[in-house]
Motif scaffolding. Sequence first.
Motif, PDB file in Angstrom:
ATOM      1  N   ASP A  73      71.852 -49.329  33.813  1.00  0.00           N
ATOM      2  CA  ASP A  73      70.802 -48.331  33.961  1.00  0.00           C
ATOM      3  C   ASP A  73      69.448 -48.987  33.711  1.00  0.00           C
ATOM      4  N   ARG A  74      68.371 -48.242  33.994  1.00  0.00           N
ATOM      5  CA  ARG A  74      67.025 -48.782  33.829  1.00  0.00           C
ATOM      6  C   ARG A  74      66.156 -47.825  33.021  1.00  0.00           C
ATOM      7  N   LEU A  75      65.316 -48.385  32.170  1.00  0.00           N
ATOM      8  CA  LEU A  75      64.307 -47.617  31.458  1.00  0.00           C
ATOM      9  C   LEU A  75      62.947 -48.197  31.802  1.00  0.00           C
ATOM     10  N   TYR A  76      62.068 -47.330  32.317  1.00  0.00           N
ATOM     11  CA  TYR A  76      60.719 -47.745  32.712  1.00  0.00           C
ATOM     12  C   TYR A  76      59.693 -47.081  31.803  1.00  0.00           C
ATOM     13  N   ARG A  77      58.806 -47.890  31.239  1.00  0.00           N
ATOM     14  CA  ARG A  77      57.706 -47.369  30.431  1.00  0.00           C
ATOM     15  C   ARG A  77      56.514 -47.072  31.325  1.00  0.00           C
ATOM     16  N   ASN A  78      55.971 -45.882  31.166  1.00  0.00           N
ATOM     17  CA  ASN A  78      54.791 -45.472  31.920  1.00  0.00           C
ATOM     18  C   ASN A  78      53.560 -46.125  31.291  1.00  0.00           C
ATOM     19  N   ASP A  79      52.903 -46.975  32.053  1.00  0.00           N
ATOM     20  CA  ASP A  79      51.725 -47.685  31.557  1.00  0.00           C
ATOM     21  C   ASP A  79      50.421 -47.037  31.990  1.00  0.00           C
ATOM     22  N   GLY A  80      50.529 -45.898  32.704  1.00  0.00           N
ATOM     23  CA  GLY A  80      49.331 -45.244  33.203  1.00  0.00           C
ATOM     24  C   GLY A  80      48.870 -45.861  34.508  1.00  0.00           C
ATOM     25  N   GLY A  81      48.019 -45.137  35.206  1.00  0.00           N
ATOM     26  CA  GLY A  81      47.485 -45.654  36.455  1.00  0.00           C
ATOM     27  C   GLY A  81      48.522 -45.800  37.543  1.00  0.00           C
ATOM     28  N   GLY A  82      49.611 -45.053  37.439  1.00  0.00           N
ATOM     29  CA  GLY A  82      50.646 -45.125  38.461  1.00  0.00           C
ATOM     30  C   GLY A  82      51.524 -46.354  38.366  1.00  0.00           C
ATOM     31  N   ARG A  83      51.553 -47.014  37.201  1.00  0.00           N
ATOM     32  CA  ARG A  83      52.350 -48.221  37.019  1.00  0.00           C
ATOM     33  C   ARG A  83      53.375 -48.022  35.900  1.00  0.00           C
ATOM     34  N   PHE A  84      54.563 -48.590  36.144  1.00  0.00           N
ATOM     35  CA  PHE A  84      55.631 -48.575  35.151  1.00  0.00           C
ATOM     36  C   PHE A  84      56.112 -50.003  34.912  1.00  0.00           C
ATOM     37  N   THR A  85      56.623 -50.253  33.706  1.00  0.00           N
ATOM     38  CA  THR A  85      57.189 -51.562  33.367  1.00  0.00           C
ATOM     39  C   THR A  85      58.650 -51.394  33.017  1.00  0.00           C
ATOM     40  N   ASP A  86      59.507 -52.232  33.611  1.00  0.00           N
ATOM     41  CA  ASP A  86      60.936 -52.214  33.314  1.00  0.00           C
ATOM     42  C   ASP A  86      61.158 -52.830  31.936  1.00  0.00           C
ATOM     43  N   ILE A  87      61.540 -52.001  30.972  1.00  0.00           N
ATOM     44  CA  ILE A  87      61.763 -52.481  29.602  1.00  0.00           C
ATOM     45  C   ILE A  87      63.224 -52.314  29.200  1.00  0.00           C
ATOM     46  N   THR A  88      64.107 -52.312  30.185  1.00  0.00           N
ATOM     47  CA  THR A  88      65.521 -52.049  29.937  1.00  0.00           C
ATOM     48  C   THR A  88      66.088 -52.954  28.851  1.00  0.00           C
ATOM     49  N   LYS A  89      65.874 -54.242  28.961  1.00  0.00           N
ATOM     50  CA  LYS A  89      66.439 -55.182  27.994  1.00  0.00           C
ATOM     51  C   LYS A  89      65.739 -55.085  26.639  1.00  0.00           C
ATOM     52  N   GLU A  90      64.406 -55.034  26.663  1.00  0.00           N
ATOM     53  CA  GLU A  90      63.667 -54.960  25.400  1.00  0.00           C
ATOM     54  C   GLU A  90      64.003 -53.698  24.615  1.00  0.00           C
ATOM     55  N   ALA A  91      64.274 -52.619  25.333  1.00  0.00           N
ATOM     56  CA  ALA A  91      64.548 -51.346  24.676  1.00  0.00           C
ATOM     57  C   ALA A  91      65.988 -51.216  24.213  1.00  0.00           C
ATOM     58  N   GLY A  92      66.859 -52.148  24.604  1.00  0.00           N
ATOM     59  CA  GLY A  92      68.237 -52.119  24.132  1.00  0.00           C
ATOM     60  C   GLY A  92      69.168 -51.251  24.942  1.00  0.00           C
ATOM     61  N   VAL A  93      68.813 -50.948  26.207  1.00  0.00           N
ATOM     62  CA  VAL A  93      69.677 -50.092  27.020  1.00  0.00           C
ATOM     63  C   VAL A  93      70.273 -50.851  28.210  1.00  0.00           C
ATOM     64  N   PHE A  94      70.191 -52.169  28.193  1.00  0.00           N
ATOM     65  CA  PHE A  94      70.794 -52.960  29.266  1.00  0.00           C
ATOM     66  C   PHE A  94      72.287 -53.070  29.018  1.00  0.00           C
ATOM     67  N   ASN A  95      73.095 -52.648  29.998  1.00  0.00           N
ATOM     68  CA  ASN A  95      74.549 -52.704  29.856  1.00  0.00           C
ATOM     69  C   ASN A  95      75.179 -52.587  31.233  1.00  0.00           C
ATOM     70  N   THR A  96      75.754 -53.661  31.739  1.00  0.00           N
ATOM     71  CA  THR A  96      76.342 -53.654  33.079  1.00  0.00           C
ATOM     72  C   THR A  96      77.772 -53.130  33.091  1.00  0.00           C
ATOM     73  N   ALA A  97      78.309 -52.774  31.925  1.00  0.00           N
ATOM     74  CA  ALA A  97      79.677 -52.248  31.886  1.00  0.00           C
ATOM     75  C   ALA A  97      79.731 -50.799  32.341  1.00  0.00           C
ATOM     76  N   ALA A 123      58.444 -34.334  37.570  1.00  0.00           N
ATOM     77  CA  ALA A 123      57.533 -34.060  36.451  1.00  0.00           C
ATOM     78  C   ALA A 123      56.161 -34.619  36.808  1.00  0.00           C
ATOM     79  N   ASP A 124      55.180 -34.286  35.989  1.00  0.00           N
ATOM     80  CA  ASP A 124      53.806 -34.734  36.198  1.00  0.00           C
ATOM     81  C   ASP A 124      53.621 -36.082  35.501  1.00  0.00           C
ATOM     82  N   ILE A 125      53.741 -37.184  36.261  1.00  0.00           N
ATOM     83  CA  ILE A 125      53.729 -38.503  35.636  1.00  0.00           C
ATOM     84  C   ILE A 125      52.340 -38.968  35.237  1.00  0.00           C
ATOM     85  N   ASP A 126      51.304 -38.387  35.856  1.00  0.00           N
ATOM     86  CA  ASP A 126      49.945 -38.842  35.571  1.00  0.00           C
ATOM     87  C   ASP A 126      49.076 -37.752  34.961  1.00  0.00           C
TER      88      ASP A 126
END
Length: 582
Positions: free
Chosen positions: A238-262, A143-146
């Motif tokens: 799994d991982r969820l990355y927030r697009n912060d613009g400028g070609g940078r992403f932030t790993d927000i897996t735990k903050e977003a509630g999708v962290f689960n090692t099971a 996809a077009d990330i920028d």
Amino acid sequence: MTKTLSALALLTAALATQGCQSCNRPSEPAAPPPAVAVAESVGFSDVTASAGISFHHVSGAYGKKYLPETMGAGVAVLDYDGDGRPDLYFVNGNYWSDDPTRRRPADAPRPALYRNQGDGTFADVTVQAGLEGAMYGLGTTAADIDNDGDTDLFVTALGPDHLFRNDNGRFTDIGRQAGVADPAFGSSAAFLDYDHDGDLDLFVCNYVRWSIDTDIFCSLDGQSKSYCTPESYKGESDRLYRNDGGGRFTDITKEAGVFNTAGKSLGVTTLDYDADGWADIAVANDTQPNYLYRNNHDGTFVDVGREAGIAFSESGVARGAMGIDSADYDASGRDSLVIGNFSNEMVGLYHNEGSGIFIDDAPRAGVGLPSLLTLAFGCFFFDYDLDGHPDVFVANGHVEDDINRVQKDITYAQKPHLFRNKGDGTFEPVGAKSGQGSGGPLEKEVVARGAAHLDYDGDGDLDVVMTTNNGPAYLWRNEGGNMKSWLRVKLVGSRANRDGVGARIKVTAGTLSSSQLVKTGASYCSQSEVVATFGLGQAEVADRVEVIWPGGEHQVVEKAKARELLVVRQTTLVAPESPPAQ
């Protein structure tokens, strides 16, 4: 409405629960399904060679029976050069570092990017595009990330994942500086705009914790080594990355509630299951409960898979889920799910009941029994016959090359499934008996993995591309579906992301009404064409095309001419365009 099961369906469900949950647990094989009537159908032809596609996947297998060798890899459909024609990117594996015969870098397998030349053929442009680097790859999404007009590419791997930024057809790996080079055992991935800020975020599936050093000895017969199942290893989140613009992403897996090692995730699709206008996420897990992450509209998600009914089979068992896709297959306006499962477990068809609940309709709908003995990886909804009702394609292939020694009714190479949507909530299988002839693509036994759909030749009907494990890729041309009418819709966002990912397109043509959510990755480790294809049956005009953009903005086009590509730019409508010249 309460659904009832026939005696045959109940028997089928019972057989499924008796089957093995994993390939190293030999069990009494289920009885083979009885003969099933097949439907008259449009056919497919294998055009792989004539189209110039010679890609061959390499698993790296050389006798050690390492777990990743069973997985295979996916394929992405993308328009990397912006010429309006879908191109193909095939993910490849690699040789192992401890293989004494394959240590030279020059020997390493390469992925492949094929440019659609517009005449029914493709050209290998991997090197020119800067994508020749070797890796042990698995999944991909694009996809077009920028929002610069170029389609970018993300590839999961055994080891660091890769994000390739596209600059006028030349790719640069920015995964590490972008913050998305997760070193885990990646599988499927999908871009989505979960927070409606106008750029695309990234959800990445991870499988299990495995390395050559931690490899475990497993056996089917107690003597020779076999491939271990995921139950032998711990899961990875799994991982969820927030697009912060400028070609940078932030790993927000735990903050977003999708962290689960099971979870041991292999497939992901986005959907709006509760029709609130926000992207939800469904994840297919192997031998663990599936996830359904409901978007809370505040940057967080909650897993409602168990309450919604998609976590388990109807008998309450977590299945070996591989691929997944979503669609409104019954014109209800609600997104349902198809999930590919292990052999003896049947494909799952989770119908969205409209109250936050899904029911696995596979036995009643006619996709359960024919898929009982096959092992499904890639799967997707598409309207192959353009009658206005989304059909289902399933790519099959086992993970044990000697499975037939312990389960006589199950083979390593398997035929795919094509289920035709009858328009009444049920499906019927399509195959050679429907007039395609013996030896046709649907009768070919392969060890299939990734699968996607596209209109590669610009004739309006949807073709199929499929990968195999440690084998060739296939391109199957749809022969005759364009005898019916169709409309293709491409979105160009401005306030929303440029690809229109997350937008809902609704089309009405006479008595036909259908809708599609624009999405990226799905199936197994793959991505289909983002341009939406709507079958119109016999209608020559789409009476109404409505686009609901992320954030809720509506656009309506009246009387859109059939058999054309309609480009809808956010706020501004562009006149219909004919398909690219062939």
